[in-house]
Design an enzyme around this catalytic site. Structure first.
Site, PDB file in Angstrom:
ATOM      1  N   GLU A 136      -0.429 -10.832   2.799  1.00 34.23           N
ATOM      2  CA  GLU A 136      -0.450  -9.907   3.935  1.00 34.23           C
ATOM      3  C   GLU A 136      -0.801 -10.646   5.225  1.00 34.23           C
ATOM      4  O   GLU A 136      -0.185 -10.419   6.266  1.00 34.23           O
ATOM      5  CB  GLU A 136      -1.455  -8.778   3.670  1.00 34.23           C
ATOM      6  CG  GLU A 136      -0.956  -7.767   2.647  1.00 34.23           C
ATOM      7  CD  GLU A 136      -2.010  -6.766   2.212  1.00 34.23           C
ATOM      8  OE1 GLU A 136      -1.632  -5.767   1.590  1.00 34.23           O
ATOM      9  OE2 GLU A 136      -3.199  -6.975   2.485  1.00 34.23           O
ATOM     10  N   GLY A 172      -6.827  -5.664   1.581  1.00 38.71           N
ATOM     11  CA  GLY A 172      -7.024  -6.385   0.328  1.00 38.71           C
ATOM     12  C   GLY A 172      -7.541  -5.519  -0.799  1.00 38.71           C
ATOM     13  O   GLY A 172      -7.859  -6.011  -1.875  1.00 38.71           O
ATOM     14  N   GLY A 173      -7.588  -4.196  -0.560  1.00 43.28           N
ATOM     15  CA  GLY A 173      -7.960  -3.291  -1.639  1.00 43.28           C
ATOM     16  C   GLY A 173      -6.982  -3.380  -2.798  1.00 43.28           C
ATOM     17  O   GLY A 173      -7.326  -3.134  -3.949  1.00 43.28           O
ATOM     18  N   GLY A 190       0.795  -1.211   0.000  1.00 42.73           N
ATOM     19  CA  GLY A 190       0.000   0.000   0.000  1.00 42.73           C
ATOM     20  C   GLY A 190       0.833   1.269   0.000  1.00 42.73           C
ATOM     21  O   GLY A 190       2.060   1.234   0.132  1.00 42.73           O
ATOM     22  N   SER A 191       0.139   2.389  -0.107  1.00 45.57           N
ATOM     23  CA  SER A 191       0.819   3.676  -0.287  1.00 45.57           C
ATOM     24  C   SER A 191       1.620   4.097   0.936  1.00 45.57           C
ATOM     25  O   SER A 191       2.679   4.725   0.814  1.00 45.57           O
ATOM     26  CB  SER A 191      -0.211   4.758  -0.632  1.00 45.57           C
ATOM     27  OG  SER A 191      -1.206   4.858   0.380  1.00 45.57           O
ATOM     28  N   ASP A 241       2.214  -2.863   8.216  1.00 44.85           N
ATOM     29  CA  ASP A 241       1.402  -2.920   7.002  1.00 44.85           C
ATOM     30  C   ASP A 241       0.361  -1.810   7.020  1.00 44.85           C
ATOM     31  O   ASP A 241       0.057  -1.240   8.077  1.00 44.85           O
ATOM     32  CB  ASP A 241       0.709  -4.294   6.908  1.00 44.85           C
ATOM     33  CG  ASP A 241       0.346  -4.678   5.481  1.00 44.85           C
ATOM     34  OD1 ASP A 241       0.366  -3.793   4.591  1.00 44.85           O
ATOM     35  OD2 ASP A 241       0.023  -5.860   5.243  1.00 44.85           O
ATOM     36  N   ASP A 265      -7.132  -0.772   4.690  1.00 44.38           N
ATOM     37  CA  ASP A 265      -8.182  -0.007   4.007  1.00 44.38           C
ATOM     38  C   ASP A 265      -9.154   0.599   5.016  1.00 44.38           C
ATOM     39  O   ASP A 265      -9.755   1.633   4.755  1.00 44.38           O
ATOM     40  CB  ASP A 265      -8.926  -0.911   3.018  1.00 44.38           C
ATOM     41  CG  ASP A 265      -7.992  -1.431   1.934  1.00 44.38           C
ATOM     42  OD1 ASP A 265      -7.324  -0.604   1.304  1.00 44.38           O
ATOM     43  OD2 ASP A 265      -7.920  -2.656   1.744  1.00 44.38           O
TER      44      ASP A 265
END
Length: 237
Positions: A108, A100-101, A33-34, A86, A89
């Site tokens: 994960e 899980g997006g 993720g970002s 981690d 969302d």
């Protein structure tokens, strides 16, 4: 950095690394993720963390590790991880999370479960009282491709939770469904506000064809949120 949301995410990621990754650690899990981009950025600023083996949860985090010149490991090699950091969302007040997006929920969860400590970094938009209120795209359910229709039917008829919407996730720049790193499909099912996400997770996992579910219940011990004003708030167990 002029974007306050990005600034907040960066500060949250930096603080999580400073609080949780130390020089005496041997193996660390790096999520997807970002926000995780800033996690790796902070690790690279600390030479005392260079010797650690880093286990990725996705192709994205694998690239971040390799491009940073860090040592890459895998869950096959290291079944015990000191800490995994981690993104998420959505995170509720009990530190349950929807993930899980980005369609990486299986790896994960594998890397989170292998860790002695699991920590979430996210921005303020991911906070909610109940899962399913802020993240309305649905719970990501990874399924074996040949079973996706039967699983969708089971979701509609066999659960004690009634779905509001359920759809096969389609790729954006490709004709057809999203395919995970494991070669599976993803069904996004929205159930509304979840009073008991752990119960939903158990029910979904019992459906034949379900590979993994993007509900992370009773796993995280702390979450760091980048706030809109550029500060960091922390939610603990």
């Amino acid at each position: 950095m002029s974007n306050p949301i990005e600034e907040g995410k960066k500060l949250a990621a930096y603080q999580a690394v400073d609080d949780y990754i130390t020089a005496d650690h041997k193996v660390v899990g790096i999520g997807s993720g970002s926000t995780v981009v800033y996690v790796v950025e902070r690790i690279l600023q600390k030479p005392e963390l260079k010797h650690i083996v880093y286990v990725p949860t996705s192709f994205q985090s694998k690239l971040l590790i390799l491009e940073g010149g860090l040592t890459l490991g895998s869950v096959e090699q290291y079944q015990e991880i000191d800490v995994t950091i981690d993104g998420a969302d959505e995170v509720d007040e009990e530190l349950n999370a929807i993930k899980g997006g980005g369609a990486c929920q299986f790896q994960e969860k594998l890397v989170a479960e292998a860790a002695k400590k699991f920590v979430i970094v996210a921005d303020f938009r991911k906070k909610s009282k109940k899962l399913g209120t802020e993240w309305t795209k649905g719970v990501p359910i990874e399924v074996v491709p040949m079973t996706y229709k039967s699983v969708m039917k089971s979701i509609a008829t066999k659960l004690s939770f009634k779905p509001i919407s359920s759809k096969l996730r389609m790729a954006v720049n490709k004709a057809g469904p999203v395919v995970t790193d494991n070669g599976n499909f993803v069904i996004d099912t929205h159930f509304g506000a979840l009073e008991d996400p752990a119960k939903l997770l158990r029910e979904l996992k019992l459906l034949t064809g379900v590979y993994e579910v993007g509900l992370f219940c009773n796993m995280a011990e702390k979450a760091y949120f980048g706030e809109e004003n550029g500060s960091v708030s922390i939610l603990s167990k």
